[in-house]
Design a protein around this motif. Structure first.
Motif, mmCIF file in Angstrom:
data_model
loop_
_atom_site.group_PDB
_atom_site.id
_atom_site.type_symbol
_atom_site.label_atom_id
_atom_site.label_comp_id
_atom_site.label_asym_id
_atom_site.label_seq_id
_atom_site.Cartn_x
_atom_site.Cartn_y
_atom_site.Cartn_z
ATOM 1 N N SER A 49 0.828 -1.410 -0.016
ATOM 2 C CA SER A 49 -0.019 -0.152 -0.099
ATOM 3 C C SER A 49 0.738 1.239 -0.100
ATOM 4 N N GLY A 50 2.073 1.097 0.424
ATOM 5 C CA GLY A 50 2.905 2.494 0.692
ATOM 6 C C GLY A 50 2.268 3.168 1.785
ATOM 7 N N GLU A 51 1.458 2.843 2.593
ATOM 8 C CA GLU A 51 1.004 3.751 3.718
ATOM 9 C C GLU A 51 1.933 3.687 4.959
ATOM 10 N N PRO A 52 2.243 4.583 5.721
ATOM 11 C CA PRO A 52 3.117 4.468 6.837
ATOM 12 C C PRO A 52 2.206 3.594 8.001
ATOM 13 N N VAL A 53 3.070 3.015 8.706
ATOM 14 C CA VAL A 53 2.425 2.400 9.832
ATOM 15 C C VAL A 53 2.632 3.504 11.166
ATOM 16 N N HIS A 54 1.451 3.334 11.973
ATOM 17 C CA HIS A 54 1.417 4.441 13.065
ATOM 18 C C HIS A 54 1.407 3.781 14.299
ATOM 19 N N HIS A 55 2.322 2.788 14.506
ATOM 20 C CA HIS A 55 2.298 2.078 15.840
ATOM 21 C C HIS A 55 2.830 2.807 16.819
ATOM 22 N N PRO A 56 2.518 2.969 18.207
ATOM 23 C CA PRO A 56 3.230 4.050 18.826
ATOM 24 C C PRO A 56 4.610 3.536 19.434
ATOM 25 N N GLN A 57 5.013 2.190 19.327
ATOM 26 C CA GLN A 57 6.208 1.856 19.523
ATOM 27 C C GLN A 57 7.284 1.604 18.387
ATOM 28 N N LEU A 58 7.107 2.339 17.162
ATOM 29 C CA LEU A 58 7.641 2.269 15.973
ATOM 30 C C LEU A 58 8.992 3.027 16.398
ATOM 31 N N ASP A 59 8.755 4.050 16.702
ATOM 32 C CA ASP A 59 10.079 4.791 17.005
ATOM 33 C C ASP A 59 11.016 4.354 17.836
ATOM 34 N N GLU A 60 10.735 3.380 18.953
ATOM 35 C CA GLU A 60 11.455 2.737 19.804
ATOM 36 C C GLU A 60 12.432 1.647 19.165
ATOM 37 N N ILE A 61 11.879 1.241 17.980
ATOM 38 C CA ILE A 61 12.657 0.148 17.407
ATOM 39 C C ILE A 61 13.190 0.432 15.991
ATOM 40 N N PHE A 62 12.687 1.427 15.168
ATOM 41 C CA PHE A 62 13.065 1.916 13.890
ATOM 42 C C PHE A 62 13.084 3.333 13.627
ATOM 43 N N ASP A 63 14.059 3.153 12.577
ATOM 44 C CA ASP A 63 14.198 4.705 12.029
ATOM 45 C C ASP A 63 13.683 4.586 10.704
ATOM 46 N N GLU A 64 13.360 5.556 10.003
ATOM 47 C CA GLU A 64 13.079 5.482 8.535
ATOM 48 C C GLU A 64 13.881 6.298 7.621
ATOM 49 N N ASN A 65 14.629 5.402 6.763
ATOM 50 C CA ASN A 65 15.559 6.004 6.012
ATOM 51 C C ASN A 65 14.919 6.986 4.749
ATOM 52 N N GLU A 66 15.828 7.526 3.880
ATOM 53 C CA GLU A 66 15.498 8.700 2.837
ATOM 54 C C GLU A 66 14.411 7.820 1.843
ATOM 55 N N ASN A 67 14.483 6.180 1.765
ATOM 56 C CA ASN A 67 13.599 5.749 0.683
ATOM 57 C C ASN A 67 12.189 5.351 1.474
ATOM 58 N N GLY A 68 12.015 5.930 2.626
ATOM 59 C CA GLY A 68 10.724 5.537 3.316
ATOM 60 C C GLY A 68 10.592 3.978 3.956
ATOM 61 N N GLU A 69 11.938 3.203 4.010
ATOM 62 C CA GLU A 69 12.138 2.026 4.476
ATOM 63 C C GLU A 69 12.313 2.071 6.193
ATOM 64 N N TYR A 70 11.563 1.162 6.801
ATOM 65 C CA TYR A 70 11.955 1.093 8.080
ATOM 66 C C TYR A 70 13.257 0.011 8.330
ATOM 67 N N VAL A 71 14.167 0.779 9.208
ATOM 68 C CA VAL A 71 15.555 0.537 9.454
ATOM 69 C C VAL A 71 15.645 0.350 10.975
ATOM 70 N N PRO A 72 15.956 -0.897 11.478
ATOM 71 C CA PRO A 72 16.076 -1.066 12.807
ATOM 72 C C PRO A 72 17.192 -0.361 13.514
ATOM 73 N N ARG A 73 16.666 0.364 14.640
ATOM 74 C CA ARG A 73 17.833 1.016 15.421
ATOM 75 C C ARG A 73 18.574 -0.133 16.237
ATOM 76 N N ASP A 74 19.747 0.283 16.549
ATOM 77 C CA ASP A 74 20.492 -0.559 17.430
ATOM 78 C C ASP A 74 20.163 -0.730 18.982
ATOM 79 N N VAL A 75 18.760 -1.727 19.019
ATOM 80 C CA VAL A 75 18.259 -1.931 20.128
ATOM 81 C C VAL A 75 18.046 -3.385 20.255
ATOM 82 N N GLU A 76 18.347 -3.854 21.579
ATOM 83 C CA GLU A 76 17.778 -5.215 21.774
ATOM 84 C C GLU A 76 16.352 -5.489 21.983
ATOM 85 N N ILE A 77 15.740 -6.611 21.012
ATOM 86 C CA ILE A 77 14.447 -6.721 21.196
ATOM 87 C C ILE A 77 13.968 -7.521 22.409
ATOM 88 N N HIS A 78 14.815 -8.675 22.633
ATOM 89 C CA HIS A 78 14.480 -9.727 23.738
ATOM 90 C C HIS A 78 15.860 -10.286 24.186
#
Length: 107
Positions: free
Chosen positions: A78-107
Motif C-alpha cells: 500500500s505504501g501507507e506509513p505504519v502508525h504504531h506507538p512503539q515504532l520509534d523505539e525500534i525503527f528509524d525511517e531512511n530516505e527511501n521510506g524504509e523502516y531500518v532497525p535501530r541498534d536496540v535489543e528486542i529480547h
C-alpha cells in the motif's frame, strides 16, 4: 529449517484478517505457548514448522503486538506509513521510506 521470507523492518499484512504491521523479530519455528496455539481455530491453525513473525501491528481501531505464521502473511504494497506507538523505539525511517532497525535489543 526454512529461511524467513520477510525481513525485519518489512511491512506485511495478514492474508485472512484486516491488519498489517512491521516485522520486528522472527522465530525460525513456532516459539509461543501451547495454550496460545490451541486457541487458534483448527481450520486456520498454522503448521508450527515455519517462521513466525513478531509484528508491530495495527488495524482500523487499535495498535498491538501480533505473532503470525509466515503462511498467513503477505507483503503490504500500500505504501501507507505504519502508525504504531512503539515504532520509534525500534525503527528509524531512511530516505527511501524504509523502516531500518535501530541498534536496540528486542529480547
Amino acid at each position: 529449517m526454512r529461511t524467513a521470507k520477510f525481513r525485519i523492518g518489512q511491512v506485511v499484512r495478514h492474508r485472512l484478517y484486516p491488519f498489517r504491521g512491521i516485522v520486528f523479530d522472527v522465530d525460525p519455528t513456532f516459539d509461543n505457548t501451547d495454550e496460545w496455539y490451541d486457541s487458534i481455530p483448527e481450520d486456520v491453525r498454522p503448521d508450527k514448522d515455519q517462521p513466525f513473525y513478531h509484528l508491530l501491528a495495527e488495524n482500523s481501531e487499535t495498535e498491538y503486538i501480533a505473532y503470525v505464521s509466515e503462511q498467513n502473511l503477505e507483503e503490504d504494497q500500500s505504501g501507507e506509513p505504519v502508525h504504531h506507538p512503539q515504532l520509534d523505539e525500534i525503527f528509524d525511517e531512511n530516505e527511501n521510506g524504509e523502516y531500518v532497525p535501530r541498534d536496540v535489543e528486542i529480547h
